[in-house]
Structure formats: C-alpha cells, structure tokens
Design an enzyme around this catalytic site. Sequence first.
Site, PDB file in Angstrom:
ATOM      1  N   LYS A 144       0.854  -1.183   0.000  1.00  0.00           N
ATOM      2  CA  LYS A 144       0.000   0.000   0.000  1.00  0.00           C
ATOM      3  C   LYS A 144       0.893   1.237   0.000  1.00  0.00           C
ATOM      4  CE  LYS A 144      -4.188  -1.878   0.591  1.00  0.00           C
ATOM      5  NZ  LYS A 144      -5.326  -1.649  -0.329  1.00  0.00           N
ATOM      6  N   ASP A 147      -0.329  -0.882  -4.696  1.00  0.00           N
ATOM      7  CA  ASP A 147      -1.704  -0.382  -4.638  1.00  0.00           C
ATOM      8  C   ASP A 147      -1.745   1.033  -4.071  1.00  0.00           C
ATOM      9  OD1 ASP A 147      -4.410   0.015  -4.519  1.00  0.00           O
ATOM     10  OD2 ASP A 147      -4.808  -1.514  -3.005  1.00  0.00           O
ATOM     11  N   LYS A 153     -14.250  -8.426  -5.963  1.00  0.00           N
ATOM     12  CA  LYS A 153     -14.473  -8.496  -4.517  1.00  0.00           C
ATOM     13  C   LYS A 153     -15.956  -8.711  -4.276  1.00  0.00           C
ATOM     14  CE  LYS A 153     -10.733  -5.354  -3.054  1.00  0.00           C
ATOM     15  NZ  LYS A 153     -10.447  -4.023  -2.449  1.00  0.00           N
TER      16      LYS A 153
END
Length: 329
Positions: free
Chosen positions: A150, A175, A246
């Site tokens: 991240k 990400d 997702k």
Amino acid sequence: MLRHLSSTHDRFALNAPFRISRGVKTAADVVTVRIRDGAHVGRGEGVPYPRYGETIDGALAQIAAVAPLVDGGASRAEIAAAMPAGAARNAVDTALWDLEARIAGTDVATLAGIAPAAPLASAITIAIDTPDAMAAAAARHAPVPLLKIKVNREDAVAQIAAVRGAAPAPRLIVDPNESWTIAEVTGLAPFLRDQRVDLLEQPLPAGEDGALAEIASDIAICADESLHTRADLAALRGRYSHVNVKLDKTGGLTEALALADDAVARGFGLMVGCMVCSSLGIAPALLLAGRAAFVDLDGPLWLAQDRDGGVTDRTGILHPPAPGFWGGA
C-alpha cells in the site's frame, strides 16, 4: 419450520493499524447474516465500505428490508433484484449459498459446478508506514510468494524501494488506492519495472481513469474501485489488463461468478480481493481464487482474533477454513 433471517454488527479488533492512502483502521466492522431453516443455518458476512457510501446501520437496514422475502423463501436471483450490489447483499447472498448447500447435504462448489477451494498463494499486505517500518514488515515476510504494498503519493518511491530491498524474491503488487495522477503512472513506470512490480492496482481515482487508455504500459494495471459488477466491464476495456473481483462490491458470490466469467471472456485477467474481514468473508471468495492470476485474501490475517475454524496462512499460502465452516459439507 419457516426460514428466519437475523443480522448483527460484529467488530473484530486488528492486530496492527491498517493504513492505506485514504486513512487508517484499527478494527474490522462487519455485518453477519444468519438464515435458519429448520436444523440448518447458513451464514454470510459483508463489510460496508465508506468509500462506496456504505455504513453498518445502512447495511443492516437493507438486510432488514429484505428479511420478509428471505423468510418467505426468496431465491438468490430474487434477492439480487431486490437489493443493490454491495456489502449487505453479499452477506445475504453468501448466507443463502451456505444454507442451500447444507440443506442439500453437499457443498457450494458442487452446487455451483466449480472446483473446491484449495491452498493457494495469497498476497501478504504491507500497509502504509515509514519506509523503515515497511521494510521491517517486508523482511518478516520475505519468503512468501506475493506481497502487496500500500502506497500514497508522497513516499511511494521510498516505500516500494524499502519493501523490495527487504524482500527481493516475492512477486509485487503496488496499490496506491486511487491516490496517483497519470503523471505518476507514466513517470514512475521505469522505476516500477526496475523494482520488478508485477501489478499496479487502481492508481487513478475511479471516474478519472480514462487517461489510462492513452498510455501503453508494460506493467499490468488492475481495476479495483472502478469495477463493481458486470455492468462496469465495457468501460474498462483499453484501460486495464486485470480486474479485481471483490464480493463486497459485486454483492455476493452469485454476481462474482458471473462477473469473473464475463471478464475472462472479454480478455481481462482476474484478481480476487477482499476487505479487512473475518474468514466468513473469505471462504466464498476462495471459490473464485483458483482462477485468478493474483489473489489478495489476507483480510483475516489482520485480525487479533478470527472466527473459530477460519483460514490459516503458512508462509504466504492461504489454507481454506475447517470443513463445515462455510459452504455446507
């Protein structure tokens, strides 16, 4: 005995703060649905996500609104027509799958005509922190097959370099969670290649990602926030090479299976991801994960205490929950 749906707000403390470009969380707040039919109980979980305008109270209200339909025997298709895609529908849909399998004396994989869940490589996430702290976290996970980093705009180069320096072997997902501009995407491309980044996930804000169609990237780029259901796929052609499925975005396993089929037919590679959740949210997603080029289902690994019988991680290999945890037999 007639069906009866109940729902609760459950909170799971995290074992460490989970920081992304949008903020930090210290607990996973989920909605849990239980549908009883005689001796059988099906369970499902959803994670309302503020990025999509969802709240715990709002999700519980959506679930309560369809409870009479569920109690009356409504099918998954009827629930899909009655609820918007999102966390609330995910909890109801996956509870119905679980219940159907238990009543039938079989498992969800058999009902769906797909392969059962199996151990597989799933990303271990390195949350945003100082480069030194991220390097220390990466060093602890250096032997795993796949890391997900991240990052934000300010320290992305230092963060990525720190992780790669501490963990030279794993494949890497980076990400930014919508925090970059197209200038960062193009300007950082040589650096990302040098760091052997395999996938760049949702670098631009959803709705502002048209610029991706104007560049040629030799690094795979994956849509996350830009993709929810099959209706979004057409607009993503030419922008992304992969899409992140997702269940909390699709609104359940039913739509996720259809979305995965449609995405592959359109030439997209698959990623299967999750919110920070318990193993009850991961078990249905594992049925899709075997088809994916990238798997990111480590949500329960952030919990101080998961649900009993949940998934386990062994050096970056995620093992399914105990038999009977979710999905019937």
